[in-house]
Design a protein around this motif. Structure first.
Motif, mmCIF file in Angstrom:
data_model
loop_
_atom_site.group_PDB
_atom_site.id
_atom_site.type_symbol
_atom_site.label_atom_id
_atom_site.label_comp_id
_atom_site.label_asym_id
_atom_site.label_seq_id
_atom_site.Cartn_x
_atom_site.Cartn_y
_atom_site.Cartn_z
ATOM 1 N N PRO A 16 0.672 -1.234 -0.019
ATOM 2 C CA PRO A 16 0.194 0.041 -0.083
ATOM 3 C C PRO A 16 0.736 1.134 0.100
ATOM 4 N N TYR A 17 1.961 1.266 0.618
ATOM 5 C CA TYR A 17 2.908 2.442 0.702
ATOM 6 C C TYR A 17 3.632 2.648 -0.741
ATOM 7 N N LEU A 18 3.895 1.364 -1.457
ATOM 8 C CA LEU A 18 4.809 1.509 -2.672
ATOM 9 C C LEU A 18 3.906 1.752 -4.014
ATOM 10 N N ILE A 19 2.851 1.097 -4.275
ATOM 11 C CA ILE A 19 1.963 0.811 -5.548
ATOM 12 C C ILE A 19 1.563 2.444 -5.913
ATOM 13 N N ASN A 20 1.938 3.071 -7.141
ATOM 14 C CA ASN A 20 1.559 4.248 -7.864
ATOM 15 C C ASN A 20 2.594 5.297 -7.046
ATOM 16 N N GLN A 21 3.529 5.095 -6.267
ATOM 17 C CA GLN A 21 4.526 6.042 -5.870
ATOM 18 C C GLN A 21 5.640 6.153 -6.564
ATOM 19 N N THR A 22 6.493 7.255 -6.781
ATOM 20 C CA THR A 22 7.359 7.359 -7.504
ATOM 21 C C THR A 22 8.942 7.217 -6.620
ATOM 22 N N ILE A 23 9.575 6.837 -7.188
ATOM 23 C CA ILE A 23 11.091 6.496 -6.499
ATOM 24 C C ILE A 23 11.772 7.622 -6.418
ATOM 25 N N LYS A 24 12.140 8.505 -5.597
ATOM 26 C CA LYS A 24 12.914 9.529 -5.443
ATOM 27 C C LYS A 24 14.502 9.449 -5.547
ATOM 28 N N LYS A 25 14.722 8.503 -4.684
ATOM 29 C CA LYS A 25 16.081 8.339 -4.745
ATOM 30 C C LYS A 25 16.482 6.528 -3.906
ATOM 31 N N VAL A 26 17.518 6.078 -4.463
ATOM 32 C CA VAL A 26 17.858 4.624 -3.986
ATOM 33 C C VAL A 26 19.140 4.782 -3.437
ATOM 34 N N HIS A 27 19.331 4.426 -1.961
ATOM 35 C CA HIS A 27 20.573 4.960 -1.347
ATOM 36 C C HIS A 27 20.757 3.195 -1.072
ATOM 37 N N GLY A 46 13.168 7.885 -10.253
ATOM 38 C CA GLY A 46 12.209 8.799 -11.201
ATOM 39 C C GLY A 46 11.234 7.999 -11.597
ATOM 40 N N LEU A 47 11.233 6.503 -11.612
ATOM 41 C CA LEU A 47 10.233 5.696 -11.902
ATOM 42 C C LEU A 47 8.979 5.410 -11.068
ATOM 43 N N VAL A 48 7.928 4.935 -11.635
ATOM 44 C CA VAL A 48 6.646 5.046 -10.626
ATOM 45 C C VAL A 48 6.633 3.351 -10.453
ATOM 46 N N ARG A 55 7.253 -14.138 -6.070
ATOM 47 C CA ARG A 55 7.389 -15.590 -6.675
ATOM 48 C C ARG A 55 8.363 -16.163 -5.888
ATOM 49 N N ALA A 56 7.781 -17.309 -5.330
ATOM 50 C CA ALA A 56 8.456 -18.261 -4.193
ATOM 51 C C ALA A 56 8.842 -17.226 -3.073
ATOM 52 N N LYS A 57 10.103 -16.938 -2.895
ATOM 53 C CA LYS A 57 10.442 -16.086 -1.690
ATOM 54 C C LYS A 57 10.923 -14.890 -2.043
ATOM 55 N N TYR A 58 11.009 -14.517 -3.355
ATOM 56 C CA TYR A 58 11.563 -13.112 -4.206
ATOM 57 C C TYR A 58 10.258 -12.245 -4.054
ATOM 58 N N LEU A 59 10.682 -11.108 -3.746
ATOM 59 C CA LEU A 59 9.762 -9.819 -3.919
ATOM 60 C C LEU A 59 9.932 -8.849 -5.155
ATOM 61 N N PHE A 60 9.162 -8.670 -5.983
ATOM 62 C CA PHE A 60 9.452 -7.859 -7.173
ATOM 63 C C PHE A 60 8.712 -6.659 -7.044
ATOM 64 N N ILE A 61 9.553 -5.401 -7.188
ATOM 65 C CA ILE A 61 9.039 -4.353 -7.317
ATOM 66 C C ILE A 61 9.049 -3.715 -8.616
ATOM 67 N N HIS A 62 7.783 -3.601 -9.246
ATOM 68 C CA HIS A 62 7.849 -3.514 -10.749
ATOM 69 C C HIS A 62 7.649 -1.964 -11.224
ATOM 70 N N THR A 63 8.472 -1.765 -12.205
ATOM 71 C CA THR A 63 8.148 -0.320 -12.896
ATOM 72 C C THR A 63 8.211 -0.570 -14.384
ATOM 73 N N ASP A 64 7.965 0.319 -15.130
ATOM 74 C CA ASP A 64 8.052 0.415 -16.650
ATOM 75 C C ASP A 64 9.135 0.070 -17.051
ATOM 76 N N ALA A 65 10.249 -0.043 -16.472
ATOM 77 C CA ALA A 65 11.870 -0.141 -17.046
ATOM 78 C C ALA A 65 12.492 -1.408 -16.452
ATOM 79 N N GLY A 66 11.616 -1.996 -15.798
ATOM 80 C CA GLY A 66 12.160 -3.312 -15.121
ATOM 81 C C GLY A 66 11.566 -3.678 -13.708
ATOM 82 N N GLU A 67 12.209 -4.809 -13.057
ATOM 83 C CA GLU A 67 11.932 -4.974 -11.559
ATOM 84 C C GLU A 67 13.031 -4.903 -10.772
ATOM 85 N N MET A 68 12.900 -4.613 -9.464
ATOM 86 C CA MET A 68 13.888 -4.520 -8.520
ATOM 87 C C MET A 68 13.527 -6.216 -8.046
#
Length: 271
Positions: A16-27, A46-48, A55-68
């Motif tokens: 709920p805190y991440l979906i539709n939010q824009t990533i400002k900075k990755v430290h 800069g991506l939304v 999937r299994a025990k992996y979490l995917f943070i999806h953006t238009d450019a790819g997934e973390m």
């Protein structure tokens, strides 16, 4: 180690805190986790965030450019806090959002990971190859277990913990599911009948679903996204209860190492 229910509870907590939010900075304060954090992770700035999946025990943070692609490893945990909150010890990655919040990956033992999968690259990361079906889907059933088990001498507990057979049935939930089904974890996988595999698949689904509902299993190193522990440990019948009375027959719970993992079972109830 966080198992599938703990990872799913984490996903539910942070989404709920991440979906539709824009990533400002990755430290990235510590690049050397299980694998070195690739520089491409910073490409998400800069991506939304479109979605957060598992999937299994992996979490995917999806953006238009790819997934973390994130994994909690042995001791990892994630939490969402105010962006200005001071960094704590073992906070290795902070994903700051324009909302004023940040997602933090904390991992004391550094067996977790943070990787990047480019949307233009159709080839999946190597650790995602050959994964079996999700246990809470219709793709996982007794017919699959029965077919794959024929001729297998490996203990049934090790068999159902094999990610190529089914993902996410970790040590705690394998112990509990086998107890609920009355199957001795030492029994060869190939000597379990189709009828008993039907009961086992049902119990795996029930035990995992209950664990997710109750917030994951309380482990020393696990906490939910809000920092609170899970509450499923009070419902465990055999795991971690060596020497205690069986809830059903009152015989003592035994422990044996199977596949380098502590295994708990009742010799009277499980055959």
């Amino acid at each position: 180690m966080p198992e599938l229910p703990e990872v799913e509870v984490t996903r539910l907590g942070i989404s709920p805190y991440l979906i539709n939010q824009t990533i400002k900075k990755v430290h990235v304060h510590q690049r050397q986790l299980r694998w070195k954090v690739p520089l491409q992770v910073h490409l998400s700035e800069g991506l939304v965030i479109n979605d957060v999946t598992r999937r299994a025990k992996y979490l995917f943070i999806h953006t238009d450019a790819g997934e973390m692609v994130l994994h909690l490893g042995m001791s990892g945990k994630m939490r969402v806090v105010d962006a200005q909150l001071a960094r704590k010890k073992h906070d290795h990655i902070e994903i700051e959002l324009h909302s004023g919040k940040k997602l933090v990956l904390n991992d004391a033992r550094r067996f977790g990971s943070c990787l990047w999968q480019d949307v233009r690259n159709s080839q999946a990361l190597a650790m995602l190859d050959n994964l079996g079906p999700e246990p809470l889907t219709d793709d996982f059933d007794n017919k699959r277990l029965f077919a794959l088990s024929r001729g297998r001498k490996v203990p049934v507990k090790s068999f159902i913990m094999n990610n190529a057979v089914v993902v996410g049935v970790g040590n705690i939930y394998a112990n509990e599911s086998l107890f609920n089904t009355g199957i001795d974890p030492r029994r060869a996988a190939g000597r379990v009948s189709l009828k008993r595999y039907k009961l086992l698949t049902q119990q795996i689904k029930i035990v995992l679903a209950k664990a997710i509902e109750h917030g994951g299993t309380t482990l020393r190193d696990f906490a939910q996204a809000d920092g609170s522990p899970g509450y499923f440990a009070q419902h465990l019948h055999v795991y971690g209860r060596v020497g205690e009375e069986c809830d059903v027959c009152k015989a003592p719970i035994f422990s044996k190492v199977i596949g380098q993992r502590n295994t708990f079972f009742c010799k009277m109830c499980q055959r």
